[in-house]
Design an enzyme around this catalytic site. Structure first.
Site, PDB file in Angstrom:
ATOM      1  N   ASN A  94       6.426  -5.463  13.682  1.00 55.23           N
ATOM      2  CA  ASN A  94       6.319  -4.497  13.007  1.00 55.23           C
ATOM      3  C   ASN A  94       7.186  -3.584  12.897  1.00 55.23           C
ATOM      4  OD1 ASN A  94       4.502  -1.533  13.162  1.00 55.23           O
ATOM      5  ND2 ASN A  94       6.456  -0.971  14.675  1.00 55.23           N
ATOM      6  N   SER A 146       0.992  -4.448   5.165  1.00 51.45           N
ATOM      7  CA  SER A 146       0.638  -3.719   4.039  1.00 51.45           C
ATOM      8  C   SER A 146      -0.472  -3.832   2.977  1.00 51.45           C
ATOM      9  CB  SER A 146       1.425  -2.689   3.124  1.00 51.45           C
ATOM     10  OG  SER A 146       1.655  -1.757   2.869  1.00 51.45           O
ATOM     11  N   TYR A 159       9.728  -3.356  -1.140  1.00 53.06           N
ATOM     12  CA  TYR A 159       8.663  -3.236   0.415  1.00 53.06           C
ATOM     13  C   TYR A 159       7.437  -4.307   0.086  1.00 53.06           C
ATOM     14  CZ  TYR A 159       6.139  -0.595   4.051  1.00 53.06           C
ATOM     15  OH  TYR A 159       5.032  -0.430   5.074  1.00 53.06           O
ATOM     16  N   ALA A 161       7.173  -6.651  -2.213  1.00 51.54           N
ATOM     17  CA  ALA A 161       7.650  -7.983  -1.995  1.00 51.54           C
ATOM     18  C   ALA A 161       7.452  -8.862  -0.323  1.00 51.54           C
ATOM     19  CB  ALA A 161       8.632  -9.266  -2.370  1.00 51.54           C
ATOM     20  N   LYS A 163       6.123  -7.870   2.079  1.00 50.79           N
ATOM     21  CA  LYS A 163       4.791  -7.238   2.723  1.00 50.79           C
ATOM     22  C   LYS A 163       3.717  -8.604   2.771  1.00 50.79           C
ATOM     23  CE  LYS A 163       5.689  -4.059   5.636  1.00 50.79           C
ATOM     24  NZ  LYS A 163       5.847  -3.820   7.309  1.00 50.79           N
ATOM     25  N   ILE A 192      -0.679   4.814   6.765  1.00 52.03           N
ATOM     26  CA  ILE A 192      -1.227   5.983   8.184  1.00 52.03           C
ATOM     27  C   ILE A 192      -0.160   6.852   8.418  1.00 52.03           C
ATOM     28  CG2 ILE A 192      -0.920   4.447  10.534  1.00 52.03           C
ATOM     29  CD1 ILE A 192      -2.610   3.676   9.292  1.00 52.03           C
TER      30      ILE A 192
HETATM   31  P1  NAP Z   1       8.590   3.871  11.642  1.00 55.08           P
HETATM   32  O1  NAP Z   1       8.038   5.204  11.532  1.00 55.08           O
HETATM   33  O2  NAP Z   1       9.176   4.170   9.969  1.00 55.08           O
HETATM   34  O3  NAP Z   1       9.137   3.759  12.640  1.00 55.08           O
HETATM   35  C1  NAP Z   1       9.533   2.369  12.422  1.00 55.08           C
HETATM   36  C2  NAP Z   1      10.262   1.706  13.360  1.00 55.08           C
HETATM   37  O4  NAP Z   1      11.168   0.813  13.808  1.00 55.08           O
HETATM   38  C3  NAP Z   1      11.218   2.956  13.771  1.00 55.08           C
HETATM   39  O5  NAP Z   1      11.335   2.440  15.512  1.00 55.08           O
HETATM   40  C4  NAP Z   1      12.470   1.865  13.807  1.00 55.08           C
HETATM   41  O6  NAP Z   1      14.334   2.342  14.535  1.00 55.08           O
HETATM   42  C5  NAP Z   1      12.292   1.059  13.975  1.00 55.08           C
HETATM   43  N1  NAP Z   1      13.312  -0.298  13.313  1.00 55.08           N
HETATM   44  C6  NAP Z   1      13.723  -0.526  11.879  1.00 55.08           C
HETATM   45  N2  NAP Z   1      14.621  -1.033  11.706  1.00 55.08           N
HETATM   46  C7  NAP Z   1      14.444  -1.722  12.748  1.00 55.08           C
HETATM   47  C8  NAP Z   1      15.323  -3.039  13.381  1.00 55.08           C
HETATM   48  N3  NAP Z   1      16.260  -3.716  12.256  1.00 55.08           N
HETATM   49  N4  NAP Z   1      15.249  -3.312  14.028  1.00 55.08           N
HETATM   50  C9  NAP Z   1      14.288  -3.233  14.933  1.00 55.08           C
HETATM   51  N5  NAP Z   1      13.614  -2.181  15.040  1.00 55.08           N
HETATM   52  C10 NAP Z   1      14.130  -1.710  13.851  1.00 55.08           C
HETATM   53  O7  NAP Z   1       7.536   2.835  10.682  1.00 55.08           O
HETATM   54  P2  NAP Z   1       6.048   2.808  10.640  1.00 55.08           P
HETATM   55  O8  NAP Z   1       5.393   3.923   9.831  1.00 55.08           O
HETATM   56  O9  NAP Z   1       5.394   3.054  12.370  1.00 55.08           O
HETATM   57  O10 NAP Z   1       5.241   1.864  10.477  1.00 55.08           O
HETATM   58  C11 NAP Z   1       5.539   0.467  11.226  1.00 55.08           C
HETATM   59  C12 NAP Z   1       5.258  -0.797  10.877  1.00 55.08           C
HETATM   60  O11 NAP Z   1       3.922  -0.670   9.793  1.00 55.08           O
HETATM   61  C13 NAP Z   1       6.295  -0.719   9.199  1.00 55.08           C
HETATM   62  O12 NAP Z   1       5.879  -2.182   9.026  1.00 55.08           O
HETATM   63  C14 NAP Z   1       6.414  -0.699   8.226  1.00 55.08           C
HETATM   64  O13 NAP Z   1       5.991  -0.887   6.881  1.00 55.08           O
HETATM   65  C15 NAP Z   1       3.990  -0.827   8.210  1.00 55.08           C
HETATM   66  N6  NAP Z   1       3.170  -0.085   7.345  1.00 55.08           N
HETATM   67  C16 NAP Z   1       3.238   1.219   8.108  1.00 55.08           C
HETATM   68  C17 NAP Z   1       2.202   2.249   6.831  1.00 55.08           C
HETATM   69  C18 NAP Z   1       2.336   3.234   7.397  1.00 55.08           C
HETATM   70  O14 NAP Z   1       1.787   3.943   6.195  1.00 55.08           O
HETATM   71  N7  NAP Z   1       2.882   4.226   7.980  1.00 55.08           N
HETATM   72  C19 NAP Z   1       1.536   1.644   5.787  1.00 55.08           C
HETATM   73  C20 NAP Z   1       1.367  -0.136   5.830  1.00 55.08           C
HETATM   74  C21 NAP Z   1       2.454  -0.492   6.910  1.00 55.08           C
HETATM   75  P3  NAP Z   1      14.949   3.585  14.587  1.00 55.08           P
HETATM   76  O15 NAP Z   1      13.603   4.169  14.587  1.00 55.08           O
HETATM   77  O16 NAP Z   1      15.517   3.240  15.095  1.00 55.08           O
HETATM   78  O17 NAP Z   1      15.008   3.795  12.816  1.00 55.08           O
END
Ligand code: NAP
Length: 251
Positions: A94, A146, A159, A161, A163, A192
């Site tokens: 994730n 995504s 991003y 690319a 995903k 989200i």
């Molecule tokens: P988020 O709130 O930014 O949380 C991402 C988490 O990943 C954070 O806890 C972050 O840690 C951790 N992280 C980042 N880099 C890391 C690394 N190198 N090693 C270990 N942990 C790491 O993101 P989110 O919105 O929940 O998204 C979660 C996933 O869903 C992602 O893959 C994102 O691309 C995907 N996604 C999100 C959406 C959306 O609308 N939100 C839509 C489609 C897909 P820190 O807190 O320490 O930075």
């Protein structure tokens, strides 16, 4: 036979990026379903998330600090999880970051960083759990892709690319390990409500909402529901699938 109220009883789940946002909702949901959960995250706030989840569910939950884009740290994170909770049955890739910009002004560092976390991280973590899963003839991996990995998005070449690459990784690995009773699937969320999307300006947010057939941004629990389904035995004949959780945005 699976237990209806706690279908993941006795299973160990590892969720990368589980400290906040979608990852945290996934970790909580898997623990509610009976799994012991390891949150693997970059910074120490993962420890609070793990404590909160253990308190709320009564399931052993542990925090492992690691940067999943580094091979040694990915391997160490899996070893630490196994030492604390036992062999990993479920891996949820994730963790993700964005560094948005138009291609003409995107720098190499932002391209590399996004590919390293979103795509290479999933490869490294999958590799780190794979020998154990193959040996035990059991395992389930869910990758968080995504909608932009399916459709593309301006200012997100890096991003999208990564995903889209994750979808290719999911399908190829699903083919590789199906004979070992290991399933590999992906979830493709739309927009989200998390810190990642909270950064969007109001005007951009409204434009996005207009494009979503359901007319609203989704919540992390909707993604967690899909992950819990794909991770568990209810999806025992499903592999290589990409399940959209996007309010119809990707139709
Ligand atoms: P988020 O709130 O930014 O949380 C991402 C988490 O990943 C954070 O806890 C972050 O840690 C951790 N992280 C980042 N880099 C890391 C690394 N190198 N090693 C270990 N942990 C790491 O993101 P989110 O919105 O929940 O998204 C979660 C996933 O869903 C992602 O893959 C994102 O691309 C995907 N996604 C999100 C959406 C959306 O609308 N939100 C839509 C489609 C897909 P820190 O807190 O320490 O930075």
């Amino acid at each position: 036979m699976s237990n209806v109220s706690t279908p993941l009883e006795d299973q160990v789940a590892l969720v990368t990026g589980g400290a906040r946002g979608i990852g945290r909702a996934i970790a909580l949901r898997l623990a509610r379903d009976g799994a012991k959960v390891a949150i693997v995250d970059l910074t120490d706030h993962g420890a609070d998330a793990a404590q909160d989840i253990e308190r709320a569910t009564g399931r052993a939950t542990t925090f492992v600090k690691a940067d999943i884009s580094k091979e040694v740290e990915a391997r160490t994170a899996v070893a630490a999880t196994e030492a604390a909770l036992g062999p990993v049955d479920i891996l949820v890739n994730n963790a993700g970051i964005t560094r948005d910009n138009l291609l003409v002004v995107m720098n190499e560092a932002d391209w590399d960083a996004v590919l390293a976390v979103n795509l290479k991280g999933a490869f490294l973590m999958s590799k780190a759990v794979m020998r154990g899963m193959i040996k035990r003839r059991r395992g389930s991996i869910v990758n968080i892709s995504s909608v932009v990995g399916r459709r593309g998005n301006a200012a997100q070449t890096n991003y999208s690319a990564a995903k889209a690459g994750l979808i290719g990784l999911t399908k190829s690995l699903a083919r590789e390990v199906a004979s070992r009773n290991i399933r590999v699937n992906a979830v493709a969320p739309g927009y989200i409500e998390t810190e990642m999307t909270a950064a969007l300006p109001e005007a951009a947010r409204n434009v996005i909402i207009e494009q979503i057939p359901f007319g609203c941004i989704g919540n992390p629990e909707a993604v967690a529901d899909a992950v819990a389904f794909l991770a568990g035995d209810s999806a025992s004949y499903i592999t290589g699938a990409v399940l959209p959780v996007d309010g119809g945005l990707g139709i």
